[in-house]
Design an enzyme around this catalytic site. Structure first.
Site, PDB file in Angstrom:
ATOM      1  N   ASP A   9       0.863  -1.181   0.000  1.00  0.00           N
ATOM      2  CA  ASP A   9       0.000   0.000   0.000  1.00  0.00           C
ATOM      3  C   ASP A   9       0.902   1.233   0.000  1.00  0.00           C
ATOM      4  OD1 ASP A   9      -2.164   1.651   0.192  1.00  0.00           O
ATOM      5  OD2 ASP A   9      -2.530   1.281   2.322  1.00  0.00           O
ATOM      6  N   MET A  10       0.744   2.088  -1.010  1.00  0.00           N
ATOM      7  CA  MET A  10       1.551   3.311  -1.052  1.00  0.00           C
ATOM      8  C   MET A  10       1.117   4.227   0.101  1.00  0.00           C
ATOM      9  SD  MET A  10       3.512   2.709  -3.603  1.00  0.00           S
ATOM     10  CE  MET A  10       4.341   4.290  -3.803  1.00  0.00           C
ATOM     11  N   ASP A 103      -3.293   2.273  -5.733  1.00  0.00           N
ATOM     12  CA  ASP A 103      -2.038   2.257  -4.977  1.00  0.00           C
ATOM     13  C   ASP A 103      -1.890   1.050  -4.063  1.00  0.00           C
ATOM     14  OD1 ASP A 103      -3.941   3.003  -3.058  1.00  0.00           O
ATOM     15  OD2 ASP A 103      -2.421   4.055  -1.891  1.00  0.00           O
ATOM     16  N   GLU A 104      -2.585  -0.016  -4.406  1.00  0.00           N
ATOM     17  CA  GLU A 104      -2.556  -1.206  -3.563  1.00  0.00           C
ATOM     18  C   GLU A 104      -2.481  -2.457  -4.402  1.00  0.00           C
ATOM     19  OE1 GLU A 104      -5.631  -2.096  -0.439  1.00  0.00           O
ATOM     20  OE2 GLU A 104      -6.065   0.004  -0.875  1.00  0.00           O
TER      21      GLU A 104
HETATM   22 MG   LIG Z   1      -2.493   3.897   0.228  1.00  0.00          MG
END
Ligand SMILES: [Mg+2]
Length: 397
Positions: A9-10, A103-104
């Protein structure tokens, strides 16, 4: 084999991209949201979160909490661009990637262990490579099942890395609040609260039959999660079913012999990864980008799926030979796609008949044996110790 699943996860993704693109915003509360004051917060930097700002909050409310914050518009195209780069880093580690959102992603790292060291080392490497590639941090969770990997990625955020090992699962779950389980929503939590159930440990004080009678399917799922059970596999998304490797050359070139060396190296890497995961693809794609950034791709679909280095290479080299290079090349790459997911040979009789007389490239026994031997040595001693004869002395320079 025990499963090893990672969830990446970003960190504060949209806000972090804005801080990356506006260095003067680093260390400051940045709030990303659209539609002026009538919109909602899409992302808040960690500095903004300290003021109580969080995503899905109306911008108006955020402005009250954090009047001196920087309010940025959504740069959708930029987020997609960076997301793609992040995902392609992940593909260099495993072909089994399930992108869960922009983003995951879930990564099936089962069996990738020998290639990249321990799961922790592999995740550490991924985090570093992502940072080197896009300049952003992410958090990774490692666990034997999906839902725990997701919980683990949230554990030490930002820039976190947390592993829940098989033998620690039950201890970890004992105190885990039920609201942390993905899919357990507010209303369900309220109902559980009425029963005095707030942790997974509490869930186990009642039988599976009790939960099924009371809540049906959701009850069964809850009991399973509280026991650490989650049978869901990492499902590669349709468009993600490919693996590729490409290189921007140090110097633009028209030299096909040199370009083919790169193709061999890429074929070797792609093939090795596929073999590691028991995957085979039927379509080989060549990508060429000229010095003026104009790019072209050429593909060929084989009758039989393959993961043999020499076959991937030969098809790509033939595709390159068929191109009249009009300008110097700055980037060369190849990809393998069109998988049969089981990894088993899929004999398509129709394709066989169509391709029988057209000089189709097929792997010979010897080529497959070379791959097996190289893979065995590399799995044991690393990728650098041995290379194909044709690549001997060939370096990145
Ligand atoms: Mg994130």
């Amino acid at each position: 084999m025990k499963r090893c699943i990672m969830h990446l996860d970003m960190d504060a993704f949209f806000a972090s991209v804005e801080q990356l693109d506006h260095p003067e915003w680093k260390g400051k509360p940045v709030i990303v949201g659209g539609s002026g004051d009538r919109g909602v917060v899409c992302a808040a930097s960690y500095e903004a979160r300290k003021f109580g700002v969080h995503s899905a909050m109306p911008i108006v409310q955020a402005r009250k909490l954090c009047p001196n914050g920087i309010y940025a518009d959504i740069s959708r195209g930029r987020y997609v661009e960076i997301s793609r780069k992040v995902m392609s880093v992940l593909y260099s580690y495993s072909p089994v990637i399930e992108q869960a959102s922009i983003d995951e992603a879930f990564i099936d790292a089962t069996g990738a262990g020998h290639l990249f060291g321990s799961p922790l080392e592999m995740a550490q490497g991924m985090k570093q490579k992502i940072f080197d590639t896009v300049g952003l941090t992410c958090s990774i969770g490692i666990a034997p099942v999906k839902f725990l990997a997701k919980i683990a990625s949230d554990y030490n955020k930002p820039n976190g890395l947390f592993a829940i090992y098989e033998e620690d699962v039950s201890t970890f779950l004992q105190e885990l609040p039920v609201r942390k389980i993905p899919g357990v929503g507010k209303k369900f939590v309220e109902k559980l609260d009425e029963l005095g159930v707030s942790t997974c440990g509490h869930v186990l004080e009642y039988s599976l039959e009790f939960w099924e009678r009371r809540f049906g399917k959701s009850g069964i799922a809850l009991w399973e999660r509280a026991n650490g059970i989650d049978e869901r596999a990492v499902e590669p998304s349709i468009e993600a079913k490919s693996e590729s490797a490409e290189t921007t050359l140090h110097k633009d070139t028209l030299d096909k012999v040199l370009l083919k060396k790169w193709l061999m190296r890429h074929a070797d890497r792609v093939g090795q990864n596929q073999r590691k995961h028991g995957l085979k693809g039927r379509t080989i794609t060549l990508k060429v980008k000229y010095s003026d950034f104009q790019s072209l791709t050429r593909s060929k679909t084989l009758p039989d799926p393959t993961n043999t280095t020499d076959v991937i290479y030969q098809v790509a080299a033939d595709l390159l030979d068929a191109i009249d290079l009009v300008k110097p090349v700055r980037l060369i790459g190849l990809g393998l796609s069109n998988y049969n997911n089981t990894g088993l040979e899929q004999l398509n009789m129709l394709d066989h008949m169509q391709h029988r007389c057209t000089g189709v490239v097929r792997a010979t026994k010897k080529q497959q044996q070379i791959d097996e031997a190289l893979d065995a040595v590399r799995n044991k001693f690393g990728n650098k110790v041995i290379c194909r004869g044709s690549l001997f002395g060939f370096t990145d320079e």
